[in-house]
Scaffold this motif. Sequence first.
Motif, PDB file in Angstrom:
ATOM      1  N   LEU A  88      -4.312   8.151   8.056  1.00  0.00           N
ATOM      2  CA  LEU A  88      -5.067   8.089   9.312  1.00  0.00           C
ATOM      3  C   LEU A  88      -5.591   6.692   9.610  1.00  0.00           C
ATOM      4  CD1 LEU A  88      -7.262  11.332   9.474  1.00  0.00           C
ATOM      5  CD2 LEU A  88      -5.634  10.544  11.188  1.00  0.00           C
ATOM      6  N   PHE A  89      -5.907   5.928   8.574  1.00  0.00           N
ATOM      7  CA  PHE A  89      -6.471   4.587   8.770  1.00  0.00           C
ATOM      8  C   PHE A  89      -5.524   3.689   9.565  1.00  0.00           C
ATOM      9  CE2 PHE A  89      -3.951   4.163   4.936  1.00  0.00           C
ATOM     10  CZ  PHE A  89      -3.401   2.891   5.019  1.00  0.00           C
ATOM     11  N   LEU A  90      -4.226   3.986   9.542  1.00  0.00           N
ATOM     12  CA  LEU A  90      -3.260   3.159  10.251  1.00  0.00           C
ATOM     13  C   LEU A  90      -3.374   3.297  11.774  1.00  0.00           C
ATOM     14  CD1 LEU A  90      -0.205   3.816   7.931  1.00  0.00           C
ATOM     15  CD2 LEU A  90      -1.355   1.608   8.247  1.00  0.00           C
ATOM     16  N   LEU A  91      -3.910   4.409  12.235  1.00  0.00           N
ATOM     17  CA  LEU A  91      -4.002   4.639  13.677  1.00  0.00           C
ATOM     18  C   LEU A  91      -4.975   3.673  14.343  1.00  0.00           C
ATOM     19  CD1 LEU A  91      -3.926   8.549  13.861  1.00  0.00           C
ATOM     20  CD2 LEU A  91      -2.039   6.929  14.151  1.00  0.00           C
ATOM     21  N   VAL A  92      -5.948   3.167  13.574  1.00  0.00           N
ATOM     22  CA  VAL A  92      -6.882   2.193  14.146  1.00  0.00           C
ATOM     23  C   VAL A  92      -6.571   0.777  13.651  1.00  0.00           C
ATOM     24  CG1 VAL A  92      -8.704   3.906  14.378  1.00  0.00           C
ATOM     25  CG2 VAL A  92      -8.603   2.518  12.309  1.00  0.00           C
ATOM     26  N   ASN A  93      -5.503   0.647  12.867  1.00  0.00           N
ATOM     27  CA  ASN A  93      -5.086  -0.668  12.364  1.00  0.00           C
ATOM     28  C   ASN A  93      -3.560  -0.749  12.412  1.00  0.00           C
ATOM     29  OD1 ASN A  93      -5.042  -3.176  11.207  1.00  0.00           O
ATOM     30  ND2 ASN A  93      -5.861  -2.538   9.211  1.00  0.00           N
ATOM     31  N   GLY A 124      -0.274  22.701  13.215  1.00  0.00           N
ATOM     32  CA  GLY A 124       0.550  21.748  13.940  1.00  0.00           C
ATOM     33  C   GLY A 124      -0.077  20.379  14.075  1.00  0.00           C
ATOM     34  N   LEU A 125      -1.420  20.308  14.052  1.00  0.00           N
ATOM     35  CA  LEU A 125      -2.101  19.026  14.164  1.00  0.00           C
ATOM     36  C   LEU A 125      -1.756  18.128  12.979  1.00  0.00           C
ATOM     37  CD1 LEU A 125      -4.093  17.221  15.657  1.00  0.00           C
ATOM     38  CD2 LEU A 125      -5.958  18.321  14.390  1.00  0.00           C
ATOM     39  N   MET A 126      -1.646  18.708  11.790  1.00  0.00           N
ATOM     40  CA  MET A 126      -1.283  17.933  10.602  1.00  0.00           C
ATOM     41  C   MET A 126       0.097  17.316  10.767  1.00  0.00           C
ATOM     42  SD  MET A 126      -0.867  19.242   6.661  1.00  0.00           S
ATOM     43  CE  MET A 126      -2.446  20.090   6.697  1.00  0.00           C
ATOM     44  N   ARG A 127       1.019  18.102  11.265  1.00  0.00           N
ATOM     45  CA  ARG A 127       2.386  17.619  11.491  1.00  0.00           C
ATOM     46  C   ARG A 127       2.400  16.538  12.568  1.00  0.00           C
ATOM     47  NH1 ARG A 127       4.481  22.340  11.946  1.00  0.00           N
ATOM     48  NH2 ARG A 127       4.426  22.474  14.206  1.00  0.00           N
ATOM     49  N   LEU A 128       1.608  16.725  13.618  1.00  0.00           N
ATOM     50  CA  LEU A 128       1.539  15.754  14.707  1.00  0.00           C
ATOM     51  C   LEU A 128       0.997  14.418  14.220  1.00  0.00           C
ATOM     52  CD1 LEU A 128       1.706  15.006  17.706  1.00  0.00           C
ATOM     53  CD2 LEU A 128      -0.595  15.969  17.988  1.00  0.00           C
ATOM     54  N   VAL A 129      -0.085  14.459  13.437  1.00  0.00           N
ATOM     55  CA  VAL A 129      -0.679  13.232  12.923  1.00  0.00           C
ATOM     56  C   VAL A 129       0.311  12.498  12.023  1.00  0.00           C
ATOM     57  CG1 VAL A 129      -2.472  12.305  11.409  1.00  0.00           C
ATOM     58  CG2 VAL A 129      -3.064  14.024  13.117  1.00  0.00           C
ATOM     59  N   THR A 130       1.009  13.241  11.177  1.00  0.00           N
ATOM     60  CA  THR A 130       1.996  12.628  10.286  1.00  0.00           C
ATOM     61  C   THR A 130       3.071  11.912  11.095  1.00  0.00           C
ATOM     62  OG1 THR A 130       1.614  14.307   8.583  1.00  0.00           O
ATOM     63  CG2 THR A 130       3.670  13.069   8.445  1.00  0.00           C
ATOM     64  N   LYS A 131       3.547  12.540  12.160  1.00  0.00           N
ATOM     65  CA  LYS A 131       4.589  11.924  12.989  1.00  0.00           C
ATOM     66  C   LYS A 131       4.061  10.717  13.758  1.00  0.00           C
ATOM     67  CE  LYS A 131       7.820  15.739  13.525  1.00  0.00           C
ATOM     68  NZ  LYS A 131       8.647  16.526  14.461  1.00  0.00           N
ATOM     69  N   ILE A 164       1.886   8.654  12.420  1.00  0.00           N
ATOM     70  CA  ILE A 164       1.694   7.622  11.398  1.00  0.00           C
ATOM     71  C   ILE A 164       3.024   7.008  10.973  1.00  0.00           C
ATOM     72  CG2 ILE A 164       1.010   7.312   8.965  1.00  0.00           C
ATOM     73  CD1 ILE A 164      -1.247   9.371   9.595  1.00  0.00           C
ATOM     74  N   ILE A 165       4.075   7.788  10.954  1.00  0.00           N
ATOM     75  CA  ILE A 165       5.364   7.313  10.451  1.00  0.00           C
ATOM     76  C   ILE A 165       5.846   6.033  11.139  1.00  0.00           C
ATOM     77  CG2 ILE A 165       7.842   7.897  10.400  1.00  0.00           C
ATOM     78  CD1 ILE A 165       6.999  10.730   9.585  1.00  0.00           C
ATOM     79  N   PRO A 166       5.748   5.878  12.460  1.00  0.00           N
ATOM     80  CA  PRO A 166       6.203   4.624  13.089  1.00  0.00           C
ATOM     81  C   PRO A 166       5.411   3.398  12.656  1.00  0.00           C
ATOM     82  CG  PRO A 166       6.020   6.374  14.718  1.00  0.00           C
ATOM     83  CD  PRO A 166       5.365   6.880  13.479  1.00  0.00           C
ATOM     84  N   LEU A 167       4.239   3.607  12.040  1.00  0.00           N
ATOM     85  CA  LEU A 167       3.371   2.497  11.673  1.00  0.00           C
ATOM     86  C   LEU A 167       3.582   2.015  10.238  1.00  0.00           C
ATOM     87  CD1 LEU A 167       0.067   3.858  13.284  1.00  0.00           C
ATOM     88  CD2 LEU A 167       1.788   2.351  14.306  1.00  0.00           C
ATOM     89  N   VAL A 168       4.447   2.693   9.484  1.00  0.00           N
ATOM     90  CA  VAL A 168       4.682   2.301   8.094  1.00  0.00           C
ATOM     91  C   VAL A 168       6.055   1.641   7.971  1.00  0.00           C
ATOM     92  CG1 VAL A 168       3.248   4.227   7.323  1.00  0.00           C
ATOM     93  CG2 VAL A 168       5.730   4.488   7.337  1.00  0.00           C
ATOM     94  N   VAL A 213       0.866  -1.183   0.000  1.00  0.00           N
ATOM     95  CA  VAL A 213       0.000   0.000   0.000  1.00  0.00           C
ATOM     96  C   VAL A 213       0.899   1.228   0.000  1.00  0.00           C
ATOM     97  CG1 VAL A 213      -1.680   1.354   1.311  1.00  0.00           C
ATOM     98  CG2 VAL A 213      -1.915  -1.136   1.189  1.00  0.00           C
ATOM     99  N   HIS A 214       0.667   2.142  -0.935  1.00  0.00           N
ATOM    100  CA  HIS A 214       1.458   3.371  -1.017  1.00  0.00           C
ATOM    101  C   HIS A 214       0.545   4.547  -0.680  1.00  0.00           C
ATOM    102  CE1 HIS A 214       4.745   5.781  -3.372  1.00  0.00           C
ATOM    103  NE2 HIS A 214       4.378   6.375  -2.240  1.00  0.00           N
ATOM    104  N   VAL A 215       0.861   5.213   0.419  1.00  0.00           N
ATOM    105  CA  VAL A 215       0.079   6.349   0.908  1.00  0.00           C
ATOM    106  C   VAL A 215       0.792   7.648   0.529  1.00  0.00           C
ATOM    107  CG1 VAL A 215      -0.845   7.497   2.952  1.00  0.00           C
ATOM    108  CG2 VAL A 215      -0.757   4.985   2.857  1.00  0.00           C
ATOM    109  N   HIS A 216       0.063   8.553  -0.103  1.00  0.00           N
ATOM    110  CA  HIS A 216       0.626   9.866  -0.428  1.00  0.00           C
ATOM    111  C   HIS A 216       0.011  10.914   0.491  1.00  0.00           C
ATOM    112  CE1 HIS A 216       2.985   9.042  -4.097  1.00  0.00           C
ATOM    113  NE2 HIS A 216       2.129   8.054  -4.268  1.00  0.00           N
ATOM    114  N   PHE A 217       0.870  11.584   1.258  1.00  0.00           N
ATOM    115  CA  PHE A 217       0.513  12.666   2.190  1.00  0.00           C
ATOM    116  C   PHE A 217       0.151  12.083   3.558  1.00  0.00           C
ATOM    117  CE2 PHE A 217      -1.823  16.398   3.817  1.00  0.00           C
ATOM    118  CZ  PHE A 217      -0.901  17.380   3.508  1.00  0.00           C
TER     119      PHE A 217
END
Length: 309
Positions: free
Chosen positions: A71-76, A99-106, A108-112, A62-66
């Motif tokens: 977000l789907f990874l946070l519940v999976n 800042g919320l956008m940056r926080l969410v991205t950070k 998600i990164i450990p989950l990929v 799965v290739h996620v752009h942006f």
Amino acid sequence: MYPSASYTYNGIHVKEQIDYLTKNYPLEKDIYFIDGGHSKINYFKSIFRANHLIKKTDYDVVHVHFGLSGLFLLVNPFLKTPVVLTIHGSDINSPKHFGLMRLVTKMIIPLVDRVIILNDKMLSKLSSQREKLVKIPCGINIDQFDSERINDGKKFVIGFPGNKDREVKNYPLFREIVTSVAARGVQVETVEFHNMTRAEVALNLSRLDCLLMTSHSEGSPQIIKEAMAGGVPIISANVGDVELVISDVENCCVINTYDPGDYIDEIMKLTALEPQQRITNGKHKLSLLGFDQQSVCSKVYELYRSLAK
């Protein structure tokens, strides 16, 4: 990060990368488009829809752009399918009030499994995840853009690279610079590169005497590469990988301040040239950097192969 009926230029480089990959490599793909530009609620809807799609389909990657698209990874968080995330700029370089956008991205990164970054500045921001990072700037079809100019020379045509309503693009500074140049007796025309087709972008680039980028933040801006492929002089703030891309390219300049005078001085140097002299060797530099679509997509494909289950 994908074109839609209401925003035909949004993420066109993502579409072109996907198209090139599926045309030139043994790949099959499904595209799940999250229209966050239409409504931010669509990001939250995607949490369930993306997970449902992945659950019912046996994907190899799965290739996620942006960042927000993940977000789907946070519940999976224990998804077995390998995931690649491409960070495009504002998702990690967003201004403080986003800042919320940056926080969410950070988050998600450990989950990929791998994170494609576009420049070294992203590398420094994500140094704690260094083992996951792969630098692959987005490529372009260099041959789509012709270096032959069609400007009649009656006006000095300056391009604004993006939607002037987006705060990150810093249109007020662009407007101040253009107004000051006009006050010096230069007949100026401006072109806003927003919501154009590929053909319209190429045509309008060929009219430019200068592309002027005043953004607060960028990743690896495609319009800079497109201007280079078209031989257009570029004056830009030092954002994203622009310094790397246009260094040593004739009639191009990176400016490390947001002082209007610094930009005006460089534009006036271009106005002193004959119209036919307002040209660059940008296409050659793009080839040296390996920013052509073939070079970039070969790296993306090999990344997929290394992860495929």
